[in-house]
Design a protein around this motif. Structure first.
Motif, PDB file in Angstrom:
ATOM      1  N   LYS A 122      -6.360  -3.879  -4.827  1.00 40.23           N
ATOM      2  CA  LYS A 122      -6.512  -4.847  -5.861  1.00 40.23           C
ATOM      3  C   LYS A 122      -5.162  -5.570  -6.432  1.00 40.23           C
ATOM      4  O   LYS A 122      -5.062  -6.654  -6.538  1.00 40.23           O
ATOM      5  CB  LYS A 122      -7.311  -4.504  -7.068  1.00 40.23           C
ATOM      6  CG  LYS A 122      -8.742  -4.184  -6.283  1.00 40.23           C
ATOM      7  CD  LYS A 122      -9.702  -3.417  -7.657  1.00 40.23           C
ATOM      8  CE  LYS A 122     -10.968  -3.186  -7.244  1.00 40.23           C
ATOM      9  NZ  LYS A 122     -11.739  -2.265  -8.328  1.00 40.23           N
ATOM     10  N   ASN A 125      -3.567  -7.919  -3.840  1.00 39.29           N
ATOM     11  CA  ASN A 125      -4.429  -9.073  -3.314  1.00 39.29           C
ATOM     12  C   ASN A 125      -3.639 -10.466  -3.516  1.00 39.29           C
ATOM     13  O   ASN A 125      -3.610 -11.399  -2.574  1.00 39.29           O
ATOM     14  CB  ASN A 125      -5.743  -9.109  -4.382  1.00 39.29           C
ATOM     15  CG  ASN A 125      -6.455 -10.220  -3.480  1.00 39.29           C
ATOM     16  OD1 ASN A 125      -7.521  -9.978  -2.698  1.00 39.29           O
ATOM     17  ND2 ASN A 125      -6.630 -11.364  -4.385  1.00 39.29           N
ATOM     18  N   PHE A 145      -8.275  -5.441   0.249  1.00 33.64           N
ATOM     19  CA  PHE A 145      -7.949  -6.496  -0.775  1.00 33.64           C
ATOM     20  C   PHE A 145      -9.515  -7.032  -1.116  1.00 33.64           C
ATOM     21  O   PHE A 145     -10.290  -7.250  -0.048  1.00 33.64           O
ATOM     22  CB  PHE A 145      -7.243  -7.851  -0.056  1.00 33.64           C
ATOM     23  CG  PHE A 145      -5.874  -7.546   0.276  1.00 33.64           C
ATOM     24  CD1 PHE A 145      -4.933  -6.712  -0.286  1.00 33.64           C
ATOM     25  CD2 PHE A 145      -5.293  -8.283   1.452  1.00 33.64           C
ATOM     26  CE1 PHE A 145      -3.676  -6.370  -0.130  1.00 33.64           C
ATOM     27  CE2 PHE A 145      -3.945  -7.935   1.413  1.00 33.64           C
ATOM     28  CZ  PHE A 145      -3.130  -7.117   0.754  1.00 33.64           C
ATOM     29  N   ASP A 147     -10.241 -10.023  -1.959  1.00 33.84           N
ATOM     30  CA  ASP A 147     -10.390 -11.432  -1.573  1.00 33.84           C
ATOM     31  C   ASP A 147     -10.117 -11.759  -0.143  1.00 33.84           C
ATOM     32  O   ASP A 147      -9.360 -11.258   0.346  1.00 33.84           O
ATOM     33  CB  ASP A 147      -9.636 -12.259  -2.402  1.00 33.84           C
ATOM     34  CG  ASP A 147      -9.876 -13.619  -2.235  1.00 33.84           C
ATOM     35  OD1 ASP A 147     -10.170 -14.074  -1.488  1.00 33.84           O
ATOM     36  OD2 ASP A 147      -9.085 -14.401  -3.313  1.00 33.84           O
TER      37      ASP A 147
END
Length: 348
Positions: A122, A125, A145, A147
């Protein structure tokens, strides 16, 4: 595997004065990858033929645990098997912020592709997004990640599947022994990690299909010392035990030490990850450890191979598609006495 210290600092002071013994037994001792873990030299694979010269940037946390040590050594060995790859490793530093700073410097050097096992998926990311926007494909290794725009490829083990595999092994074993209401223990890893939560959920879900549940659960820190401490607590809480799942084989060194010290042998134990020592112990069949469910660091070797193909604009030889897939999740397999010899070459 998804945060600043998944493979954390050692828990202070081993119980029973066994710290020196535990430290000497972890799989950090030998992490030289085997030929089976570095497929880059496989001449039968057309993709191993030299192609466009590429530079692969690489970053992973420092080796404070056997699994992490194997990740980096596998990646280096795989890269060295290709004559067209230049491997550029950057230090990950002590936390996510330090790793991000080092990786920002790497972006400026414009490698063809970056393979990254982040301290924390996170927190890193934003780096993934920055690199991708700069035109540098990112291979996100193990700690995801959130995203999808932050990576070109994500390759990781199946944490939920580890729990499922362990749950089914124990469930079937209890049914085979005609134990209607087994007492089942669980020694997890670091509870703040998503991967630990996924493993525990998979375990609970699989046990539920047999009508079973966990009687006592303890969270350790992926280290031998913390495994020993939490195993002592669990064994004291459960004077009778039928089965135990320990999430991590290096942590399991301490768990087994506590079991031996307590002179307990009435139950079976399943490990996690697939360390060389655990596989050897399973093959020897002289302890409560009867199986382990895999989460192999050989994924780092595969990450390097796939990063090379992405940088060269090639796909995977056996697939019809012309590109490397977006996501690869490796299955968790169960190693027992019967197949231990087959899996030993992949132990770390």
């Amino acid at each position: 595997m998804n945060h600043p210290s998944r493979r954390s600092l050692l828990f202070g002071g081993a119980a029973l004065g066994a710290g020196a013994v535990l430290a000497a037994c972890t799989s950090n001792e030998s992490n030289n990858p085997t030929t089976a873990q570095t497929k880059g030299a496989d001449a039968s694979n057309a993709n191993t033929a030299a192609g466009k010269a590429v530079t692969i940037g690489f970053s992973a946390p420092a080796a404070d645990h056997g699994w992490i040590a194997a990740i980096t050594s596998n990646a280096k060995a795989q890269a060295s098997a290709y004559s067209d790859v230049t491997f550029k490793q950057v230090e990950a530093g002590k936390d996510a912020a330090a790793q991000r700073a080092a990786l920002d410097t790497l972006i400026a050097e414009k490698p063809d592709v970056i393979v990254l096992l982040p301290h924390d998926g996170k927190e890193l990311n934003a780096f993934g997004l920055k690199a991708m926007e700069a035109g540098i494909p990112v291979v996100n290794l193990d700690r995801a990640f959130p995203d999808a725009l932050a990576y070109r490829l994500q390759i990781k083990g199946d944490n939920y599947g580890m729990g499922v595999a362990a749950g089914h092994y124990i469930g079937k074993a209890m049914k085979a022994k005609n134990i209607a209401s087994p007492v089942i223990g669980e020694i997890a890893g670091m509870d703040e990690l998503e991967l630990t939560q996924e493993r525990s959920k998979g375990f609970a879900d699989a046990l539920k299909t047999y009508g079973f549940k966990v009687a006592n659960r303890r969270a350790a820190r992926f280290t031998a010392d913390s495994g020993q401490k939490e195993a002592q607590n669990l064994l004291q809480a459960l004077p009778k035990l039928d089965a135990l799942w320990n999430h991590d084989d290096d942590q399991g060194i301490g768990v087994l030490a506590a079991i031996t010290a307590a002179s307990r042998s009435e139950f079976l134990m399943v490990g996690g990850a697939g360390s060389k020592k655990a596989i050897e112990d399973i093959a020897a069949d002289k302890s409560v450890l009867k199986a382990t469910v895999t989460y192999s660091p050989s994924m780092a070797s595969s990450a390097i191979s796939l990063a090379r193909l992405i940088a060269q604009g090639r796909g995977m030889a056996d697939l019809v598609e012309l590109q490397v897939p977006k996501e690869i999740i490796l299955s968790s397999e169960t190693i027992t006495k019967e197949n231990a010899s087959t899996y030993l070459k992949l132990g770390f």
